[in-house]
Scaffold this active site. Structure first.
Site, PDB file in Angstrom:
ATOM      1  N   LYS A 136       1.087  -1.556   0.082  1.00 62.07           N
ATOM      2  CA  LYS A 136       0.035   0.213  -0.225  1.00 62.07           C
ATOM      3  C   LYS A 136       0.784   1.413   0.107  1.00 62.07           C
ATOM      4  O   LYS A 136       1.206   2.370   1.160  1.00 62.07           O
ATOM      5  CB  LYS A 136      -0.960   0.204   1.507  1.00 62.07           C
ATOM      6  CG  LYS A 136      -1.937   0.970   0.855  1.00 62.07           C
ATOM      7  CD  LYS A 136      -3.194   0.080   0.155  1.00 62.07           C
ATOM      8  CE  LYS A 136      -4.181   1.598   0.131  1.00 62.07           C
ATOM      9  NZ  LYS A 136      -4.766   1.701  -1.353  1.00 62.07           N
TER      10      LYS A 136
ATOM     11  N   ASP B  27      -5.549  -3.463  -1.793  1.00 65.64           N
ATOM     12  CA  ASP B  27      -7.212  -2.916  -1.971  1.00 65.64           C
ATOM     13  C   ASP B  27      -7.140  -4.055  -3.362  1.00 65.64           C
ATOM     14  O   ASP B  27      -8.279  -4.418  -3.989  1.00 65.64           O
ATOM     15  CB  ASP B  27      -7.315  -1.624  -2.454  1.00 65.64           C
ATOM     16  CG  ASP B  27      -6.616  -0.427  -3.019  1.00 65.64           C
ATOM     17  OD1 ASP B  27      -5.421  -1.159  -2.949  1.00 65.64           O
ATOM     18  OD2 ASP B  27      -7.481   0.683  -3.210  1.00 65.64           O
TER      19      ASP B  27
END
Ligand code: GGG
Length: 351
Positions: free
Chosen positions: A183, A216
């Site tokens: 991330k 995600d």
């Protein structure tokens, strides 16, 4: 002299107390069949122990556990009795950190006969290697003053290098594809560092195809195209989230297992179902024991009893493939004990 292994049992809380005895029944049968011995020692650590003694596990408990070959753990936590952060921080996380169980290996495979929530029930088979001793779970921070809380993730070169190396070796032994969950678009210090160190280690494994995905997007891809994954490497928190999703893809959180490993074998490794204590069904005798059996198979494998481990998973999958005996989480009416009996009867055939 038969091969002998000393196993510490920590049934813990809730359904942990129902699934661990069933795991012991199955492992005991396998040991007799495959010519080795398992000596089980049960420890009372968990939330009730905390209420009575003020700690989830005493200092001498850690010392006692060090003397075993492996730890077989059920579940920890009961929010009706103590907050979850007290129980998780009191037992599971200290064990992982003190015993350098820096690998959390969580296989995600669609078992025969178990419907997944995915269209066409794709036969996915991947593994998540979760960093298990630092990162977001490092425990650094505090409440500085009223209404100011700081929780800092810690990534060390040593910690990232060793987990990257483990994941790359694991991928090398499989389909040679490693997807790294990151991330780094948002976490510009810790996860940019994570990506850089993983890339550096990966230079020693040029035969492994390496890809980075923001967690995600990776979560979405696990749902849309799970067949593309072989081994996924993730930080502590991201790995925890992704493996609950993987459990749901497997049809129930009553299925996936989790091995907390010290690959150097300086400390006993710990094997547990991914699921927690499930207070909503605790005491009803209907918890799915498959995750605990799978964790038991991973423990046997790690101890070198590979044939017994294979026999156990073959028996589990023979039961799921038939689909007659299943607990309510899989749409059936069977009890925990009935599923165990079904697995034991399949062991007669496959062992
Ligand atoms: N059997 C696993 C268990 O009790 N899990 C409770 C839990 O909250 N685990 C979070 C984690 O594994 O980090």
């Amino acid at each position: 002299m038969p091969r002998r292994y000393s196993i510490a049992l920590i049934p813990g809380d809730g359904i942990g107390q129902e699934v661990i005895p069933e795991g012991v029944r199955v492992l005991g049968t396998l040991a007799r069949r495959h010519g080795f011995a398992l000596d089980f020692t049960e420890y009372p650590y968990g939330t009730d122990y905390y209420l009575a003694h003020g700690v989830m596990i005493p200092e001498e408990g850690f010392e006692a556990l060090k003397g075993h070959d492996a730890i077989y753990l059920g579940a920890v936590g009961d929010p009706r009795k103590a907050p979850d952060h007290v129980t998780l921080r009191g037992l599971l996380i200290p064990l992982r950190q003190r015993f350098e169980l820096y690998v959390n290996l969580r296989p995600a495979r669609a078992l025969a006969g178990v419907p997944t929530p995915l269209k066409g029930d794709p036969p996915f088979d991947f593994e998540v290697v979760r960093e298990n001793a630092e990162g977001e779970y490092a425990g650094a921070g505090g409440v500085l003053s009223d209404e100011v809380a700081v929780q800092t993730a810690i990534f060390t070169r040593k910690g990232v290098e060793r987990i990257a190396r483990y994941a790359l070796k694991r991928a090398r032994s499989r389909k040679k594809r490693l997807t790294v969950a990151t991330k780094s678009n948002a976490l510009q210090h810790g996860l940019v560092f994570w990506d850089r160190v993983v890339r550096e280690v990966a230079r020693d494994y040029p035969d492994v195809e390496l890809a980075f995905m923001h967690a995600d997007a990776l979560a979405a891809a696990m749902v849309k195209d799970p067949l593309r994954f072989d081994v996924i490497l993730a930080t502590n928190l991201l790995g925890d989230l992704l493996t609950d999703l993987a459990g749901a893809l497997q049809g129930s959180l009553g299925i996936p297992a989790s091995a907390n490993l010290n690959p150097e074998r300086r400390f006993p490794s710990m094997f547990e179902p991914v699921h927690g204590s499930a207070p909503d069904i605790a005491g009803k005798g209907i918890a799915n024991p498959i995750a605990t059996f799978w964790a038991g198979a991973m423990m046997l494998d790690f101890l070198g009893e590979n044939e017994a481990a294979r026999a156990l998973m073959a028996a589990v999958e023979a039961v799921t493939a038939e689909g007659r005996v299943k607990t309510p989480d899989l749409g059936g009416k069977a009890t925990t004990r009935e599923v165990t009996d079904a697995v034991l009867s399949k062991l007669e055939v496959v062992a």
